[in-house]
Design an enzyme around this catalytic site. Structure first.
Site, mmCIF file in Angstrom:
data_model
loop_
_atom_site.group_PDB
_atom_site.id
_atom_site.type_symbol
_atom_site.label_atom_id
_atom_site.label_comp_id
_atom_site.label_asym_id
_atom_site.label_seq_id
_atom_site.Cartn_x
_atom_site.Cartn_y
_atom_site.Cartn_z
ATOM 1 N N GLU A 1 1.443 6.757 -2.449
ATOM 2 C CA GLU A 1 1.680 6.925 -3.880
ATOM 3 C C GLU A 1 1.096 8.247 -4.375
ATOM 4 O OE1 GLU A 1 1.361 2.091 -4.203
ATOM 5 O OE2 GLU A 1 -0.180 3.316 -5.174
ATOM 6 N N GLU B 1 0.986 -2.183 1.059
ATOM 7 C CA GLU B 1 0.231 -3.155 0.252
ATOM 8 C C GLU B 1 0.563 -4.597 0.603
ATOM 9 O OE1 GLU B 1 0.268 0.380 -2.674
ATOM 10 O OE2 GLU B 1 1.396 -0.327 -0.943
#
Length: 524
Positions: free
Chosen positions: A112, A132
């Site tokens: 990210e 994640e």
């Protein structure tokens, strides 16, 4: 050891994450150090651009420090997310060019971070993954970033699977702008930084500011959603358990991979077959004599079956395929729609609302085993699945215009996945894409030999079914949430457009002609 090292070279500042023993993972002190450094560099008029990289050869950044987050209490989600919101805000609002020099793996929050830069250079062994889900956390910010930069199709597949995208694939997809030898990475990043820093200052500042403002609007919404979704996940205790397993290097007991197909149960419906292979349900469209084309009764059967599977706790994933080897499905059965008037056409769109809405509401992985052609509404159903597996003979597309049917739902889906330019061309031409093209633009995720399609689809289903279920449910819910308004708009437009179209009589005439010509060809 400082978690961040800042070096200056004339108008260029290099920020290097400096926790190589933990693959430069981001703990709270390091995040705070990054925020402080960026604030200082933003105010420093001598600095024209920033390079972000990692120390060592293995990792740019492995994301969140799992040892830190494993210790989170069930009520700690909101406080934890505040520090991440501050970190992402500092990076995404930085007023000067940011070049990311990706020197190794970029995972989770590391990926990210990279996606928030302006230019990305990567070494050949760099890997990018939204990991994640494997530690029980929904990737809400990551999903937004991937959807913005890669489109919905690749975003859904990467978030739900957590798979790695290597540097060359990332370059082809457009999120890496150059692949550089490790020894040359920082030098080339500095050259790009100096080039950008030398642009006319006012034009550069205004252009960057415009990009930042537009980006921040979407990111702020994703951050707010992430705070709520992460807190919901953490409150269940699932992420903490998943992180403990990760740190103990224990693989989930239901992991995917080669596995013999064992159909333990099979039920015949009127138009579909339903089979069970462990905790994976297999739905087979079963009208091979008409290339598995569907009509109203078949859609009702599919919709009811999917709703039942979604509510069944013994079902962890669903695979959908077609009977025979010619077609996944030819889409709408034209023998039904050729009889429609304007009022029936409006009812028809409502039927699609129910079916598509049921698919979009699935909380479990939904995989398409594409065994042949997927045309029109079948193409749309395939695009509504999470992962698509096919073979070289598969063809997909939106040929509805060729049978006199105006398209609204298909273009909405395509635009979300492949952008406006391709969507307009495919919709107006009605042309079918071959498997290679579909794979290249991200509409087919896995191409395998024809005889391995179902096996590979089941491997994928088992792999996804082994993911932490709360994170899976929340990730899927968020993708549905961010596309709900445009989905409803496409449906409302569809009602209006189909009523107007069928009132003209054109679809009925074109379909009658098409069916008559097909009948002549089949009897010749």
């Amino acid at each position: 050891m400082n978690g961040l090292v800042v070096e200056r070279d004339g108008p260029i500042a290099v920020l290097a994450l400096n926790r190589p023993a933990s693959l430069n993972a981001l703990d709270a002190p390091t995040r705070r150090a990054v925020c402080a450094a960026l604030a200082e560099l933003a105010a420093d008029t001598a600095i024209g651009a920033v390079i972000f990289t990692g120390t060592g050869e293995r990792a740019f950044c492995a994301g969140q420090d799992v040892r830190e987050s494993e210790a989170l209490g069930r009520d700690d989600g909101p406080r934890w997310m505040e520090s991440w919101t501050a970190y992402f805000s500092a990076i995404s609002s930085f007023p000067k060019p940011v070049i990311h020099a990706i020197n190794g793996v970029a995972a989770g929050a590391g990926f990210e971070t990279a996606l928030m830069g302006d230019v990305r250079l990567a070494v050949p062994h760099a890997r990018f993954l939204m990991a994640e889900i494997d530690i029980g956390l929904p990737a809400i910010v990551g999903g937004f970033l991937l959807q913005t930069q890669l489109g919905l199709s690749r975003a859904v597949e990467m978030v739900l699977s957590g798979r790695a995208m290597y540097a060359e694939e990332a370059r082809r997809a457009g999120i890496v702008h150059g692949i550089v030898a490790p020894a040359d990475l920082i030098a080339q990043a500095k050259a790009r930084a100096r080039e950008l820093a030398a642009k006319p200052a006012t034009a550069l500042a205004l252009t960057l500011g415009n990009f930042r403002r537009q980006f921040r609007r979407g990111l702020a919404e994703a951050e707010a959603a992430s705070a709520a979704y992460q807190s919901e996940a953490i409150a269940t205790g699932e992420p903490q358990q998943a992180m403990a397993r990760f740190l103990a290097k224990k693989r989930s007991p239901a992991a995917g991979g080669p596995h013999p197909i064992r159909i333990k149960e099979q039920r015949m419906g009127k138009f579909i077959k339903v089979a069970q292979d462990g905790d994976v349900t297999i739905i087979t469209l079963n009208r091979p004599e008409v290339m598995n084309a569907w009509h109203s009764a078949m859609r009702v059967e599919i919709t009811e079956t999917l709703a039942k599977m979604n509510a069944d706790p013994k079902v962890r994933a669903i695979v959908i395929t077609g009977a025979g080897d010619r077609a996944f499905s030819a889409g709408q059965d034209l023998n039904e729609t050729k009889t429609f008037d304007a009022a029936r056409a409006a009812e028809w769109i409502e039927e699609w609302r129910r079916m598509y809405g049921t698919i979009r509401a699935l909380e479990k992985p939904f995989i398409a085993a594409l065994n042949g052609v997927a045309a029109g509404s079948a193409f749309q159903v395939a695009l509504l699945t999470d992962v698509r597996v096919g073979h070289a003979g598969v063809r997909m597309g939106q040929p509805e215009i060729n049978s006199g049917i105006a398209s609204t739902l298909g273009p909405w889906l395509m635009k979300e996945m492949i952008g406006l330019s391709r969507t307009i061309e495919l919709t107006l031409s009605g042309r079918m894409m071959d498997a290679a093209e579909c794979h290249a633009i991200g509409l087919i995720h896995k191409l395998v030999p024809k005889e391995r399609v179902m096996e590979a689809a089941l491997e994928t289903a088992r792999e996804l079914s082994a993911k932490p279920p709360v994170a899976m449910r929340l990730d899927k819910r968020r993708f549905r949430e961010v596309t709900e308004a445009s989905f409803n708009d496409a449906l409302e437009s569809g009602i209006r457009i189909q009523k107007e179209s069928y009132a003209s009589g054109e679809p009925q005439r074109v379909m009658e002609k098409f069916l008559a010509e097909r009948g002549k060809r089949n009897s010749a």
